[in-house]
Write a protein that holds these residues in place. Structure first.
Motif, PDB file in Angstrom:
ATOM      1  N   CYS A  87       0.840  -1.198   0.000  1.00  0.00           N
ATOM      2  CA  CYS A  87       0.000   0.000   0.000  1.00  0.00           C
ATOM      3  C   CYS A  87       0.875   1.248   0.000  1.00  0.00           C
ATOM      4  CB  CYS A  87      -0.945   0.019   1.191  1.00  0.00           C
ATOM      5  SG  CYS A  87      -0.142   0.033   2.792  1.00  0.00           S
ATOM      6  N   TYR A  88       0.303   2.319  -0.538  1.00  0.00           N
ATOM      7  CA  TYR A  88       0.990   3.613  -0.575  1.00  0.00           C
ATOM      8  C   TYR A  88       0.175   4.560   0.288  1.00  0.00           C
ATOM      9  CZ  TYR A  88       3.248   1.899  -4.899  1.00  0.00           C
ATOM     10  OH  TYR A  88       3.946   1.184  -5.838  1.00  0.00           O
ATOM     11  N   ASN A  89       0.837   5.191   1.249  1.00  0.00           N
ATOM     12  CA  ASN A  89       0.123   6.144   2.106  1.00  0.00           C
ATOM     13  C   ASN A  89      -0.459   7.262   1.262  1.00  0.00           C
ATOM     14  OD1 ASN A  89       0.718   4.676   4.369  1.00  0.00           O
ATOM     15  ND2 ASN A  89       2.543   5.852   4.850  1.00  0.00           N
ATOM     16  N   TYR A  90      -1.687   7.638   1.590  1.00  0.00           N
ATOM     17  CA  TYR A  90      -2.394   8.654   0.810  1.00  0.00           C
ATOM     18  C   TYR A  90      -2.409  10.004   1.520  1.00  0.00           C
ATOM     19  CZ  TYR A  90      -6.121  10.921  -1.789  1.00  0.00           C
ATOM     20  OH  TYR A  90      -6.837  11.797  -2.539  1.00  0.00           O
ATOM     21  N   HIS A  91      -2.764   9.984   2.790  1.00  0.00           N
ATOM     22  CA  HIS A  91      -2.790  11.236   3.548  1.00  0.00           C
ATOM     23  C   HIS A  91      -2.654  10.935   5.028  1.00  0.00           C
ATOM     24  CE1 HIS A  91      -6.943  10.893   5.174  1.00  0.00           C
ATOM     25  NE2 HIS A  91      -7.170  10.223   4.061  1.00  0.00           N
ATOM     26  N   LYS A  92      -2.365  11.991   5.782  1.00  0.00           N
ATOM     27  CA  LYS A  92      -2.206  11.861   7.231  1.00  0.00           C
ATOM     28  C   LYS A  92      -3.582  11.719   7.888  1.00  0.00           C
ATOM     29  CE  LYS A  92       2.080  14.485   7.571  1.00  0.00           C
ATOM     30  NZ  LYS A  92       2.412  14.630   6.170  1.00  0.00           N
ATOM     31  N   LYS A  93      -3.621  11.022   8.998  1.00  0.00           N
ATOM     32  CA  LYS A  93      -4.888  10.792   9.702  1.00  0.00           C
ATOM     33  C   LYS A  93      -5.516  12.083  10.209  1.00  0.00           C
ATOM     34  CE  LYS A  93      -3.915   6.075  10.946  1.00  0.00           C
ATOM     35  NZ  LYS A  93      -3.822   5.051  11.939  1.00  0.00           N
ATOM     36  N   THR A  94      -4.715  13.100  10.408  1.00  0.00           N
ATOM     37  CA  THR A  94      -5.248  14.361  10.936  1.00  0.00           C
ATOM     38  C   THR A  94      -5.856  15.241   9.844  1.00  0.00           C
ATOM     39  OG1 THR A  94      -3.064  15.362  10.701  1.00  0.00           O
ATOM     40  CG2 THR A  94      -3.614  14.406  12.852  1.00  0.00           C
ATOM     41  N   MET A  95      -5.757  14.836   8.599  1.00  0.00           N
ATOM     42  CA  MET A  95      -6.213  15.651   7.482  1.00  0.00           C
ATOM     43  C   MET A  95      -7.620  15.234   7.054  1.00  0.00           C
ATOM     44  SD  MET A  95      -4.299  16.092   3.838  1.00  0.00           S
ATOM     45  CE  MET A  95      -2.782  16.487   4.673  1.00  0.00           C
ATOM     46  N   ASN A  96      -8.513  16.198   6.897  1.00  0.00           N
ATOM     47  CA  ASN A  96      -9.857  15.903   6.415  1.00  0.00           C
ATOM     48  C   ASN A  96      -9.900  16.149   4.909  1.00  0.00           C
ATOM     49  OD1 ASN A  96     -12.582  15.772   5.755  1.00  0.00           O
ATOM     50  ND2 ASN A  96     -13.173  16.395   7.819  1.00  0.00           N
ATOM     51  N   VAL A  97      -9.596  15.113   4.163  1.00  0.00           N
ATOM     52  CA  VAL A  97      -9.486  15.201   2.716  1.00  0.00           C
ATOM     53  C   VAL A  97     -10.820  15.591   2.077  1.00  0.00           C
ATOM     54  CG1 VAL A  97      -9.044  13.832   0.647  1.00  0.00           C
ATOM     55  CG2 VAL A  97      -7.552  13.605   2.622  1.00  0.00           C
ATOM     56  N   ALA A  98     -11.909  15.037   2.565  1.00  0.00           N
ATOM     57  CA  ALA A  98     -13.226  15.337   1.992  1.00  0.00           C
ATOM     58  C   ALA A  98     -13.546  16.829   2.106  1.00  0.00           C
ATOM     59  CB  ALA A  98     -14.302  14.500   2.668  1.00  0.00           C
ATOM     60  N   ASP A  99     -13.226  17.431   3.235  1.00  0.00           N
ATOM     61  CA  ASP A  99     -13.491  18.866   3.408  1.00  0.00           C
ATOM     62  C   ASP A  99     -12.639  19.711   2.463  1.00  0.00           C
ATOM     63  OD1 ASP A  99     -15.383  18.356   5.326  1.00  0.00           O
ATOM     64  OD2 ASP A  99     -14.152  18.992   7.023  1.00  0.00           O
ATOM     65  N   ILE A 100     -11.376  19.332   2.297  1.00  0.00           N
ATOM     66  CA  ILE A 100     -10.494  20.078   1.395  1.00  0.00           C
ATOM     67  C   ILE A 100     -11.013  19.962  -0.040  1.00  0.00           C
ATOM     68  CG2 ILE A 100      -8.165  20.214   0.422  1.00  0.00           C
ATOM     69  CD1 ILE A 100      -7.170  19.166   3.198  1.00  0.00           C
ATOM     70  N   ALA A 101     -11.376  18.756  -0.449  1.00  0.00           N
ATOM     71  CA  ALA A 101     -11.898  18.551  -1.800  1.00  0.00           C
ATOM     72  C   ALA A 101     -13.199  19.334  -2.001  1.00  0.00           C
ATOM     73  CB  ALA A 101     -12.117  17.073  -2.063  1.00  0.00           C
ATOM     74  N   ALA A 102     -14.050  19.377  -0.981  1.00  0.00           N
ATOM     75  CA  ALA A 102     -15.321  20.092  -1.084  1.00  0.00           C
ATOM     76  C   ALA A 102     -15.105  21.582  -1.354  1.00  0.00           C
ATOM     77  CB  ALA A 102     -16.142  19.883   0.184  1.00  0.00           C
ATOM     78  N   LEU A 103     -14.046  22.157  -0.798  1.00  0.00           N
ATOM     79  CA  LEU A 103     -13.741  23.574  -1.055  1.00  0.00           C
ATOM     80  C   LEU A 103     -13.536  23.840  -2.541  1.00  0.00           C
ATOM     81  CD1 LEU A 103     -11.240  24.331   1.849  1.00  0.00           C
ATOM     82  CD2 LEU A 103     -13.596  25.154   1.640  1.00  0.00           C
ATOM     83  N   TYR A 104     -13.087  22.831  -3.264  1.00  0.00           N
ATOM     84  CA  TYR A 104     -12.821  22.950  -4.697  1.00  0.00           C
ATOM     85  C   TYR A 104     -13.924  22.301  -5.539  1.00  0.00           C
ATOM     86  CZ  TYR A 104      -8.229  24.592  -3.415  1.00  0.00           C
ATOM     87  OH  TYR A 104      -7.191  25.324  -2.892  1.00  0.00           O
ATOM     88  N   LYS A 105     -14.996  21.884  -4.867  1.00  0.00           N
ATOM     89  CA  LYS A 105     -16.086  21.164  -5.548  1.00  0.00           C
ATOM     90  C   LYS A 105     -15.513  20.001  -6.355  1.00  0.00           C
ATOM     91  CE  LYS A 105     -19.307  25.006  -5.732  1.00  0.00           C
ATOM     92  NZ  LYS A 105     -18.723  26.242  -5.378  1.00  0.00           N
ATOM     93  N   ALA A 106     -14.675  19.229  -5.665  1.00  0.00           N
ATOM     94  CA  ALA A 106     -13.931  18.156  -6.327  1.00  0.00           C
ATOM     95  C   ALA A 106     -14.103  16.830  -5.593  1.00  0.00           C
ATOM     96  CB  ALA A 106     -12.449  18.518  -6.394  1.00  0.00           C
ATOM     97  N   THR A 107     -13.780  15.775  -6.299  1.00  0.00           N
ATOM     98  CA  THR A 107     -13.762  14.423  -5.749  1.00  0.00           C
ATOM     99  C   THR A 107     -12.314  14.074  -5.410  1.00  0.00           C
ATOM    100  OG1 THR A 107     -15.653  13.766  -7.106  1.00  0.00           O
ATOM    101  CG2 THR A 107     -14.220  11.991  -6.305  1.00  0.00           C
ATOM    102  N   PRO A 108     -12.046  13.640  -4.171  1.00  0.00           N
ATOM    103  CA  PRO A 108     -10.673  13.240  -3.844  1.00  0.00           C
ATOM    104  C   PRO A 108     -10.302  11.953  -4.583  1.00  0.00           C
ATOM    105  CG  PRO A 108     -12.107  12.993  -1.916  1.00  0.00           C
ATOM    106  CD  PRO A 108     -12.943  13.540  -3.025  1.00  0.00           C
ATOM    107  N   ALA A 109      -9.134  11.979  -5.215  1.00  0.00           N
ATOM    108  CA  ALA A 109      -8.692  10.842  -6.017  1.00  0.00           C
ATOM    109  C   ALA A 109      -7.192  10.645  -5.853  1.00  0.00           C
ATOM    110  CB  ALA A 109      -9.048  11.081  -7.491  1.00  0.00           C
TER     111      ALA A 109
END
Length: 158
Positions: free
Chosen positions: A63-85
């Motif tokens: 597996c390849y680490n994607y993001h840190k546990k403290t990061m809310n990826v969905a919220d960041i993506a929502a700011l850009y009206k984007a889907t996290p990929a």
């Protein structure tokens, strides 16, 4: 190498408005995403992860680490009206070879948030393959962790 290769692969795979989030016009070290791109009317924030295909002991890097546990990826993506990929690029530097797979975070979350992308042979068929065993002279053996040689020894192929 990974982000540059990813920009090319995404364009070749029908993405447009492909933008380097960490480039001169972006924000250095943008959280989790390296690239923004659009395909079929959907904007994606894409984290690019390039790793040796094999671990230093010769097994497949699972597996390849994607993001840190403290990061809310969905919220960041929502700011850009984007889907996290994500786009993972397993490399075998000794063979000057790489593959590339694309997917969304929802694909791997399995009902709970994951912080890594599974990169086993069993996982790859569920992802979109953007490149498979492509030769690339920019991948030099100095990038190796010794995993390919260990894999060959482990499997009696050297």
């Amino acid at each position: 190498m990974g982000e540059k290769k990813a920009l090319e692969l995404l364009q070749e795979s029908g993405f447009h408005e492909v933008f380097d989030m960490n480039g001169p016009e972006g924000k250095p070290n943008f959280p989790f995403a390296d690239i923004s791109a659009v395909r079929s009317g959907v904007r994606y924030l894409i984290g690019v992860k390039t790793r040796n295909k094999y671990t230093s002991t010769g097994g497949i890097n699972p597996c390849y680490n994607y993001h840190k546990k403290t990061m809310n990826v969905a919220d960041i993506a929502a700011l850009y009206k984007a889907t996290p990929a994500w786009l993972v690029i397993p490399v075998i530097p000794e063979l000057n070879q790489f593959s590339a797979y694309f997917g969304t975070l929802d694909q791997v979350n399995e009902g709970k948030e994951r912080y890594s992308i599974p990169t086993t042979q069993a996982a790859f068929p569920f992802y979109e393959c953007l490149a498979d065993g492509i030769q690339d002279g920019t991948l030099i053996s100095e990038f190796s962790n010794g995993g390919f040689a260990a894999h060959m020894r482990k499997n009696g192929l050297s």
